[in-house]
Scaffold this motif. Structure first.
Motif, PDB file in Angstrom:
ATOM      1  N   ALA A  82      -5.684  27.210 -18.863  1.00 45.51           N
ATOM      2  CA  ALA A  82      -6.931  27.865 -19.230  1.00 45.51           C
ATOM      3  C   ALA A  82      -7.767  28.069 -17.978  1.00 45.51           C
ATOM      4  CB  ALA A  82      -7.710  27.042 -20.252  1.00 45.51           C
ATOM      5  N   ALA A  83      -8.601  29.089 -18.017  1.00 43.70           N
ATOM      6  CA  ALA A  83      -9.597  29.275 -16.964  1.00 43.70           C
ATOM      7  C   ALA A  83     -10.850  28.519 -17.386  1.00 43.70           C
ATOM      8  CB  ALA A  83      -9.900  30.755 -16.781  1.00 43.70           C
ATOM      9  N   ARG A  84     -11.255  27.571 -16.562  1.00 46.91           N
ATOM     10  CA  ARG A  84     -12.467  26.791 -16.854  1.00 46.91           C
ATOM     11  C   ARG A  84     -13.583  27.274 -15.935  1.00 46.91           C
ATOM     12  NH1 ARG A  84     -12.006  20.493 -17.652  1.00 46.91           N
ATOM     13  NH2 ARG A  84     -11.318  21.353 -19.674  1.00 46.91           N
ATOM     14  N   VAL A  85     -14.612  27.820 -16.538  1.00 53.03           N
ATOM     15  CA  VAL A  85     -15.748  28.327 -15.781  1.00 53.03           C
ATOM     16  C   VAL A  85     -16.935  27.395 -16.001  1.00 53.03           C
ATOM     17  CG1 VAL A  85     -17.323  30.247 -15.407  1.00 53.03           C
ATOM     18  CG2 VAL A  85     -14.934  30.694 -15.990  1.00 53.03           C
ATOM     19  N   THR A  86     -17.514  26.941 -14.909  1.00 52.63           N
ATOM     20  CA  THR A  86     -18.714  26.113 -14.966  1.00 52.63           C
ATOM     21  C   THR A  86     -19.910  26.967 -14.557  1.00 52.63           C
ATOM     22  OG1 THR A  86     -17.463  24.119 -14.410  1.00 52.63           O
ATOM     23  CG2 THR A  86     -19.852  24.043 -14.104  1.00 52.63           C
ATOM     24  N   VAL A  87     -20.793  27.221 -15.506  1.00 51.60           N
ATOM     25  CA  VAL A  87     -22.031  27.940 -15.232  1.00 51.60           C
ATOM     26  C   VAL A  87     -23.089  26.885 -14.945  1.00 51.60           C
ATOM     27  CG1 VAL A  87     -23.685  29.642 -16.068  1.00 51.60           C
ATOM     28  CG2 VAL A  87     -21.304  29.756 -16.825  1.00 51.60           C
ATOM     29  N   LYS A  88     -23.690  26.956 -13.771  1.00 50.58           N
ATOM     30  CA  LYS A  88     -24.518  25.856 -13.297  1.00 50.58           C
ATOM     31  C   LYS A  88     -25.953  25.892 -13.797  1.00 50.58           C
ATOM     32  CE  LYS A  88     -21.673  25.686  -9.129  1.00 50.58           C
ATOM     33  NZ  LYS A  88     -21.651  25.825  -7.650  1.00 50.58           N
ATOM     34  N   SER A  89     -26.450  27.077 -14.165  1.00 55.58           N
ATOM     35  CA  SER A  89     -27.852  27.160 -14.576  1.00 55.58           C
ATOM     36  C   SER A  89     -28.071  28.437 -15.374  1.00 55.58           C
ATOM     37  CB  SER A  89     -28.778  27.137 -13.350  1.00 55.58           C
ATOM     38  OG  SER A  89     -28.551  28.278 -12.543  1.00 55.58           O
ATOM     39  N   GLN A  90     -29.272  28.562 -15.912  1.00 57.05           N
ATOM     40  CA  GLN A  90     -29.656  29.779 -16.615  1.00 57.05           C
ATOM     41  C   GLN A  90     -29.638  30.956 -15.643  1.00 57.05           C
ATOM     42  OE1 GLN A  90     -30.527  29.943 -20.054  1.00 57.05           O
ATOM     43  NE2 GLN A  90     -30.243  32.112 -19.640  1.00 57.05           N
ATOM     44  N   THR A  91     -29.183  32.114 -16.122  1.00 57.70           N
ATOM     45  CA  THR A  91     -29.150  33.316 -15.296  1.00 57.70           C
ATOM     46  C   THR A  91     -30.117  34.342 -15.851  1.00 57.70           C
ATOM     47  OG1 THR A  91     -27.382  34.363 -16.566  1.00 57.70           O
ATOM     48  CG2 THR A  91     -26.723  32.876 -14.795  1.00 57.70           C
ATOM     49  N   ASP A  92     -30.369  35.374 -15.055  1.00 64.32           N
ATOM     50  CA  ASP A  92     -31.262  36.433 -15.509  1.00 64.32           C
ATOM     51  C   ASP A  92     -30.613  37.269 -16.611  1.00 64.32           C
ATOM     52  OD1 ASP A  92     -33.217  35.680 -13.698  1.00 64.32           O
ATOM     53  OD2 ASP A  92     -32.475  37.008 -12.140  1.00 64.32           O
ATOM     54  N   ASP A  93     -29.312  37.516 -16.504  1.00 62.42           N
ATOM     55  CA  ASP A  93     -28.591  38.350 -17.457  1.00 62.42           C
ATOM     56  C   ASP A  93     -27.219  37.748 -17.714  1.00 62.42           C
ATOM     57  OD1 ASP A  93     -30.427  40.721 -17.748  1.00 62.42           O
ATOM     58  OD2 ASP A  93     -30.104  40.775 -15.576  1.00 62.42           O
ATOM     59  N   PRO A  94     -26.641  37.970 -18.901  1.00 60.62           N
ATOM     60  CA  PRO A  94     -25.308  37.410 -19.187  1.00 60.62           C
ATOM     61  C   PRO A  94     -24.259  37.829 -18.183  1.00 60.62           C
ATOM     62  CG  PRO A  94     -26.341  38.214 -21.212  1.00 60.62           C
ATOM     63  CD  PRO A  94     -27.213  38.658 -20.084  1.00 60.62           C
ATOM     64  N   TRP A  95     -24.360  39.058 -17.659  1.00 63.78           N
ATOM     65  CA  TRP A  95     -23.324  39.559 -16.752  1.00 63.78           C
ATOM     66  C   TRP A  95     -23.466  39.029 -15.330  1.00 63.78           C
ATOM     67  CZ3 TRP A  95     -26.526  43.059 -19.476  1.00 63.78           C
ATOM     68  CH2 TRP A  95     -27.638  43.501 -18.766  1.00 63.78           C
ATOM     69  N   ASP A  96     -24.428  38.168 -15.079  1.00 67.07           N
ATOM     70  CA  ASP A  96     -24.502  37.547 -13.762  1.00 67.07           C
ATOM     71  C   ASP A  96     -23.334  36.594 -13.518  1.00 67.07           C
ATOM     72  OD1 ASP A  96     -26.774  38.902 -13.064  1.00 67.07           O
ATOM     73  OD2 ASP A  96     -28.145  37.311 -13.633  1.00 67.07           O
ATOM     74  N   VAL A  97     -22.700  36.148 -14.597  1.00 66.97           N
ATOM     75  CA  VAL A  97     -21.471  35.356 -14.502  1.00 66.97           C
ATOM     76  C   VAL A  97     -20.475  35.966 -15.476  1.00 66.97           C
ATOM     77  CG1 VAL A  97     -20.391  33.095 -14.801  1.00 66.97           C
ATOM     78  CG2 VAL A  97     -22.749  33.247 -13.961  1.00 66.97           C
ATOM     79  N   GLN A  98     -19.344  36.459 -14.949  1.00 64.80           N
ATOM     80  CA  GLN A  98     -18.373  37.056 -15.855  1.00 64.80           C
ATOM     81  C   GLN A  98     -16.954  36.973 -15.306  1.00 64.80           C
ATOM     82  OE1 GLN A  98     -19.588  41.096 -16.603  1.00 64.80           O
ATOM     83  NE2 GLN A  98     -19.568  41.691 -14.461  1.00 64.80           N
ATOM     84  N   LEU A  99     -16.008  36.888 -16.264  1.00 59.39           N
ATOM     85  CA  LEU A  99     -14.584  36.958 -15.960  1.00 59.39           C
ATOM     86  C   LEU A  99     -14.106  38.377 -16.227  1.00 59.39           C
ATOM     87  CD1 LEU A  99     -13.079  33.696 -17.506  1.00 59.39           C
ATOM     88  CD2 LEU A  99     -13.503  34.193 -15.092  1.00 59.39           C
ATOM     89  N   LEU A 100     -13.238  38.875 -15.352  1.00 57.27           N
ATOM     90  CA  LEU A 100     -12.770  40.251 -15.460  1.00 57.27           C
ATOM     91  C   LEU A 100     -11.247  40.296 -15.456  1.00 57.27           C
ATOM     92  CD1 LEU A 100     -15.090  41.836 -12.728  1.00 57.27           C
ATOM     93  CD2 LEU A 100     -15.581  41.592 -15.168  1.00 57.27           C
ATOM     94  N   MET A 101     -10.680  41.202 -16.280  1.00 58.79           N
ATOM     95  CA  MET A 101      -9.243  41.477 -16.274  1.00 58.79           C
ATOM     96  C   MET A 101      -9.073  42.983 -16.455  1.00 58.79           C
ATOM     97  SD  MET A 101      -7.836  38.376 -18.706  1.00 58.79           S
ATOM     98  CE  MET A 101      -6.157  38.490 -18.121  1.00 58.79           C
ATOM     99  N   PRO A 102      -8.562  43.712 -15.446  1.00 63.59           N
ATOM    100  CA  PRO A 102      -8.437  45.173 -15.555  1.00 63.59           C
ATOM    101  C   PRO A 102      -7.265  45.591 -16.438  1.00 63.59           C
ATOM    102  CG  PRO A 102      -7.565  44.400 -13.467  1.00 63.59           C
ATOM    103  CD  PRO A 102      -8.163  43.195 -14.141  1.00 63.59           C
ATOM    104  N   ASN A 103      -7.364  46.819 -16.991  1.00 61.73           N
ATOM    105  CA  ASN A 103      -6.252  47.346 -17.789  1.00 61.73           C
ATOM    106  C   ASN A 103      -5.086  47.716 -16.873  1.00 61.73           C
ATOM    107  OD1 ASN A 103      -7.957  49.587 -16.866  1.00 61.73           O
ATOM    108  ND2 ASN A 103      -6.524  50.903 -17.984  1.00 61.73           N
ATOM    109  N   ARG A 104      -3.849  47.462 -17.351  1.00 60.92           N
ATOM    110  CA  ARG A 104      -2.669  47.674 -16.519  1.00 60.92           C
ATOM    111  C   ARG A 104      -1.843  48.883 -16.956  1.00 60.92           C
ATOM    112  NH1 ARG A 104       0.404  42.050 -15.999  1.00 60.92           N
ATOM    113  NH2 ARG A 104       0.932  42.652 -18.142  1.00 60.92           N
ATOM    114  N   GLN A 105      -2.379  49.667 -17.898  1.00 65.09           N
ATOM    115  CA  GLN A 105      -1.680  50.878 -18.295  1.00 65.09           C
ATOM    116  C   GLN A 105      -2.696  51.951 -18.655  1.00 65.09           C
ATOM    117  OE1 GLN A 105      -0.948  51.015 -23.014  1.00 65.09           O
ATOM    118  NE2 GLN A 105       0.644  49.928 -21.901  1.00 65.09           N
TER     119      GLN A 105
END
Length: 610
Positions: A82-105
């Motif tokens: 699993a990918a474990r992401v630790t968010v350390k504090s409140q951010t201004d917007d949800p997208w300030d911390v995000q995981l990305l996976m591009p489309n492959r087709q």
């Protein structure tokens, strides 16, 4: 891989694309509890767009001071990592911390896609973790084709999300995104797959995660039983006996029995700043609603140990004066939150000097309760001992008893509570968290701690505890003979209808249970709420669906306001909810009013018109 990117204001403000909005309306009901983790429904064959089953294709996009990522091994599931992401504090917007996976087709307009993923919460303040799952354009206006708010507790939760593309994408032009900037949390994401079934595929053949709960049905058996308990525990018989100036019974008099205040606690968290600044017109509606709707409040952060929360201590005294002048009780929250991350930073340096550390904590308890002596109805003496136990690790758990005794000595009138999360929201009376809370309460009682009440927070999100299971949990804690107060109720549930139904049912369960003495919301206005979507009112004071459900019960269905006529003996009777009443008698040109209490101790209210 770490990257940094901020969306510009006009991009962040884009939410109105008609296609994405329609898709969001269709899929926003998706959430939890359709499959065992790691064991999903059989899927028809399709083309793989994204395959992240072992969490190897994720890119974390965030600044290093906000979040970090690592891979963790997983056992007993269909995925090994699993990918474990630790968010350390409140951010201004949800997208300030995000995981990305591009489309492959390459993807075509009209393609039917199906996303599968698993998430669990490893750590957060409430035991719930949150994410926005999106399939979106990887730049420009970030147009999204799928947007689902997802959440989970400590167990793996599977999500199945089908959606239809309204445009095509080249390879790498779009991406599956998990936006995680919802405050400090540690979240695991695994088993991620995105499959393309092409155009013309029957989307109804794909599994879709629907959120609901057992007992939601209108004819569920628990409802009638709850109504019987409400009738027994929350109401009392009232007889109004009216006499004239001569002391004789006054027949045919009109009697209005008007409820003013519930005996049961219906409260909310508030900010001292909003209560203290009475000259601020922007907060006038806030104060008006507060007086109209609630009979008790908790300062959300203002009374927590300074150095950790951003509040102005000068607001507390005028806020207290205003609240008490409006007959609104105040809960003190919190004296000791015994984890290093919740204590003043300089205390950590004293872990090598236990006696000085003990002295500092005891001074905190004694000085704070003494300062507000006679003004607090309750104090949360101890908060969240399940995962905040650093001080107990140093001193032993007997130190908890000392804190309660010091608080009692400093303010003998305040009711002293223990408070913890994850009890009603666990969905399971046998969870380790629930067992720990039971053992802690039993230890305090057996050790002579002056414990007056049990607090259960009630931050509902990923785990929707069925009403009958919630009743079972409350029954288990009833063994202690102490009042139970739900101290921090809110609901982060993405479907409006479901949230309204669950608010109605949770409130019914709590109001019907004999051991429960009150329910305190963790805020009521979106502009003064840590989870704005969970507030009863939006920023313009429009009630949301779950707000209407709450007010419909508290201010209508569970409210007594009747007009009666006295009989030949000058008497009129009814059965009303326990609380404070204004009794107004009108006979001819005579109008007479008295205040009365319906508390089951005496059901005869004498009104003598002079």
């Amino acid at each position: 891989m770490l990257m940094v990117r901020k969306r510009c204001a006009n991009q962040a403000g884009w939410r109105g694309d008609i296609f994405a909005s329609l898709l969001y309306m269709v899929i926003a009901t998706l959430c939890v509890d359709v499959a065992m983790a790691g064991v999903g429904p059989a899927m028809p064959p399709g083309a793989s767009v994204i395959d992240g089953k072992d969490a190897v294709d994720f890119t974390l996009e965030a600044s290093s001071d906000l979040a970090s990522i690592r891979r963790v091994a997983v056992t007993g599931q269909a995925f090994a990592q699993a990918a474990r992401v630790t968010v350390k504090s409140q951010t201004d917007d949800p997208w300030d911390v995000q995981l990305l996976m591009p489309n492959r087709q390459t993807l075509e307009k009209g393609d039917i896609l199906h996303a599968t993923l698993y998430i669990r919460c490893n750590e957060s303040m409430t035991g719930e973790c949150f994410a926005d799952a999106k399939f979106e354009l990887g730049g420009g206006d970030y147009t999204n084709q799928m947007h689902v708010k997802i959440s989970a507790g400590s167990e793996w939760k599977r999500y199945d999300i089908p959606f239809t593309l309204t445009r095509g994408y080249k390879v790498g032009e779009a991406r599956l995104t998990f936006q995680l900037g919802f405050g400090a949390q540690q979240i695991d994401i695994a088993g991620v797959e995105l499959t393309n079934y092409g155009r013309g595929f029957d989307v109804t053949k794909l599994p879709k995660t629907e959120l609901s709960y057992a007992g939601r049905e209108p004819d569920a058996a628990w409802r009638a039983q709850a109504q019987q308990r409400i009738e027994e525990y929350r109401k009392g018989d009232m007889t109004i006996r009216v006499t004239g100036p001569d002391g004789n019974p006054l027949p045919d008099a009109d009697v209005r029995v008007e409820m003013l205040r519930h005996a049961f606690v219906f409260g909310s968290a508030v900010t001292a700043e909003a209560c203290a600044n009475r000259d601020d017109p922007a907060l006038a509606t806030y104060r008006d609603k507060l007086v109209q709707l609630f009979n008790e409040v908790t300062f959300e952060n203002d009374l927590k140990w300074p150095d950790h929360f951003f509040c102005d201590p000068d607001d507390i005294a005028p806020a207290l004066d205003w609240l008490l002048s409006n007959d609104i009780n105040v809960r003190g929250h919190v004296l000791v939150w015994p984890g290093w991350t919740k204590l003043p930073k300089d205390l950590r340096a004293l872990d090598s000097d236990p006696e000085k550390l003990r002295q500092r904590v005891e001074e905190r308890v004694r000085d704070t309760t003494s300062l507000y002596k006679g003004k607090m109805a309750d104090w949360d003496v101890l908060n969240e001992p399940y995962n905040n136990h650093d001080l107990m690790d140093i001193f032993g758990r007997e130190v908890m008893v000392d804190w309660f005794r010091i608080a009692r000595e400093a303010d003998p009138e305040a009711k002293l509570y223990i408070n913890d999360w994850g009890i009603l929201t666990s969905g399971n009376v046998d969870s380790g968290h629930v067992r720990h809370y039971l053992e802690t309460i039993r230890y305090l009682i057996d050790s002579g701690a002056p414990l007056d009440g049990i607090g259960m927070q009630g931050h509902f999100g990923a785990v929707i505890t069925p009403p009958e299971k919630m009743l079972e949990i409350l029954d288990t804690f009833q063994q202690f003979g102490l009042p139970i107060k739900v101290t921090e109720l809110d609901m982060v549930i993405p479907n409006d209808k479901l949230r309204a139904d669950y608010m109605r049912d949770v409130m019914t369960v709590l109001f019907s249970h004999r051991a429960v003495s009150g329910v305190v919301l963790w805020g009521f206005w979106s502009e003064r709420h840590w989870k704005p979507d969970a507030a009863l009112f939006d920023q313009d004071w429009n009630p949301r669906s779950h707000g209407e459900a709450w007010m419909g019960l508290v201010r209508n269905h569970w409210w007594t306001d009747e007009v009666l006529t006295t009989d030949a003996d000058g008497c009129a009777g009814l059965r009303g909810f326990l609380g404070t009443y204004k009794i107004t008698v009108e006979h001819g040109n005579v109008v007479w009013s008295v205040l009365a209490i319906n508390d089951k101790s005496s059901n005869i209210i004498e009104v003598r018109c002079r």
